[in-house]
Design an enzyme around this catalytic site. Sequence first.
Site: not given
Length: 798
Positions: A363-364, A486, A488, A632
């Site tokens: 994804r990165d 997205w 984590d 996060e």
Amino acid sequence: MQFGYFDDERKEYVIDKPDTPKSWSNYLGSTQYGAIITNNAGGYGFFHSAAQGRFLRLRFNAIPMDQPGRYIYIHDRDNKDYWSASWQPVGKPLDQYKSICRHGTAYTIITSEYSNIETETTYFVPLGKDLECWLTKVTNKDSRKRRLRLFTYVEYAGLWSTEHDLVNIQYSQYTVKMNVIGNIMDHGTNIHVPPKPDDPNWEDQSRHSFLAVVGAETGGFDTDREIFIGPYRTYANPVVVEKGRCTNFIQSGDNACGTFQIDLDLDPGESKEFVVLLGIGRGQVEGKQAVKEFSDLQTVKDEFEKLRDHWHSKISGMTAKTPDAEFNSMMNMWSPYNCLLTYAWSRAASLIYMARRDGLGYRDTVQDFLGIWHNIPDEAIKRLELMITGQCSTGGAMPLVQPWAHKPGSEKLPEEEEYRADDCMWLFNAIPAYVKETGSISFYDKVLPYADRGEDTVLGHMKRAIEFNFARCGAHGLPSGLYADWNDCLRLGPRGESVFVAFQLRYALITYMEICEMLDRPKEVEWAKPHLATLDDNLSKHTWDGDWFVRAYRADGTPLGSRQNDEASVFLNPQTWSIISGFASDKQAEKAMNAVKGNLACEHGIQVCDPPFDKTDYTVVRAALMNKGMKENGGIFQHTQGWAVMAEAMLGHGNRAFEYFRAYMPAAYNDRAEIREIEPYVYAQSTHSRYSPHYGASRIPWLSGTASWSYYAATQYILGVHPDYNGLHIDPCIPSDWKEFSVTRKFRGKTLNIKVRNPDGVQKGVKKLTINRADIDGNLIPVDKMNETNEVVVEMGL
């Protein structure tokens, strides 16, 4: 507090105060021979892989910072004083020692002056070479003759596997074998077994690197770290440097170093130059060849100029001149350069990433393409194809693709619980961006294999990605969050649902339909329409919370990011992507972004959620493992900031879009670097929010999705220059006090010099557009209207 400045003409960041709050770093080399160097010459070097090919040692998160590195010590043979050519590691008092570090495009120049001796060392990796050069010039600015003795220093790894070298000491302390012949040193490990140069992951192989000096005679050497440093000493006061003489000891086992002794006698005003060569291969083979190739110092200088020209050409696809000088410094050098380095190294090598991820995170890496298409499309398409072949026949993706080991068509499928819900959704950003930039529409029909079995066209891969998410939905008909979405730290599993991914899926469907309409594939359009209608119906029923969109549903049906929640009642991502996906109504869009402004936006950026987690079940919301206001857990996750800029620009809010961009823009902190702490020239992963005692401090520079999304948002949504299949759109969204700005954009082999005027002080809207004095209807400049060089004038207005 300011520690440096932007030299826009030379495309360098200049650090004139070496005692920076954190180590401020740069990259040398390529994905084959890579190196990291700091403003005080700390760092390490590696070959192919920072995990399995690190031959120079660095201790992460240590005190003193960023040691060891690439050092040159200087000993005065008359008064016995000594110092280093970089401020650290000796660290002379700064009222006596002057240091200037110039970080440029894949090179770093460190100049110092102490005791009337000036040194200048240019560190770089010549193009296409598996070696680095330290081009060193020493000048006597004294009125008397000076007799100096210089010592190089690098610290070698016992094994090139980082884990073994630093952790498995009962093994790694018995593998090094050093040798010195003349001015060439050989660093060997596991020398009694055969090499496997094509397999960097194979640990049990012999490997060699060399160190050599060209342009000066060597008068001694040392290869044993303990002998060079001395017991209970540090890099600041090595006993060999203090005494002023090497011991000529050949190391076998234990810890090795690379030290050559060089004597220089300098008359007043005299300068002498030499070069240190550090590279991959055997000392008496590849080392000897390197010494021969670079025996003339002019060759080294010529290679440096080639390198600088090469990199400057790689960031020349777009330049801008706006009323904001700091924004210009980012757009014209550091943003595109940051994007190129993040694209090159993904998340595998930095002063933070310790090679835990040895390869390309799916994804990165797919998101990283967005910042580089206009500069290196021919180079990057090969990697995009690689990543497409990392998609499985299920439509999901391998979490990690290792280019040197990847075998499409025969890879093992991930377990169902390993899939990330967002992985292949990013293809709908990356693939059309490539096709729009290059006009290579036939790419959609190129056939590429899946990771495990079978093959399909690129368009077929994209459809399979859509099918993957529709096949994994929860009770509300929204895509499952799976292992992560997205974020984590959100473990929603197969029954929990992600509203963020639902908006991504909507964006994917709209994009797929647009492509199929362009390709005249009506059956595919008809296939997508009912899926879109169903998704929209479910989004309408289950995602609007009155003033903003909810973030997710847990497996038991409990919402996250809802006014029902005491913790994290509002999240950023669903608000921005409701607009990016085109789902939010005008009223919902305004309300959602006002909720962002009122609840999440702060001086240093926009929080990922608010309030932070405290009591929420950490098995589902892993953010609770972290302190409040960090990452996060209510931190300012910079990766998401570009999406907020894009959303505000799509709504026509130029003032707010630019306000959000400057809130986290690195250069905006150049004169208050003590707040942000890390490099003021590159993006970061996250910033501490108002809930943290470190409010405003940023962490994890260089390798982050922040780089690509920030550059993409700034160039295509603020400056408003974005490619389309048939030409180039010009649709700026700028602060109302910008009266004009200009952009030079290269597009499909043509150059467009774009002048934008804003006489009425609007934030968005194109009133008139001309190319080469010919009027254009709308704001799309068709390719067939473009000459080799073009003059474009844009007048903004309502």
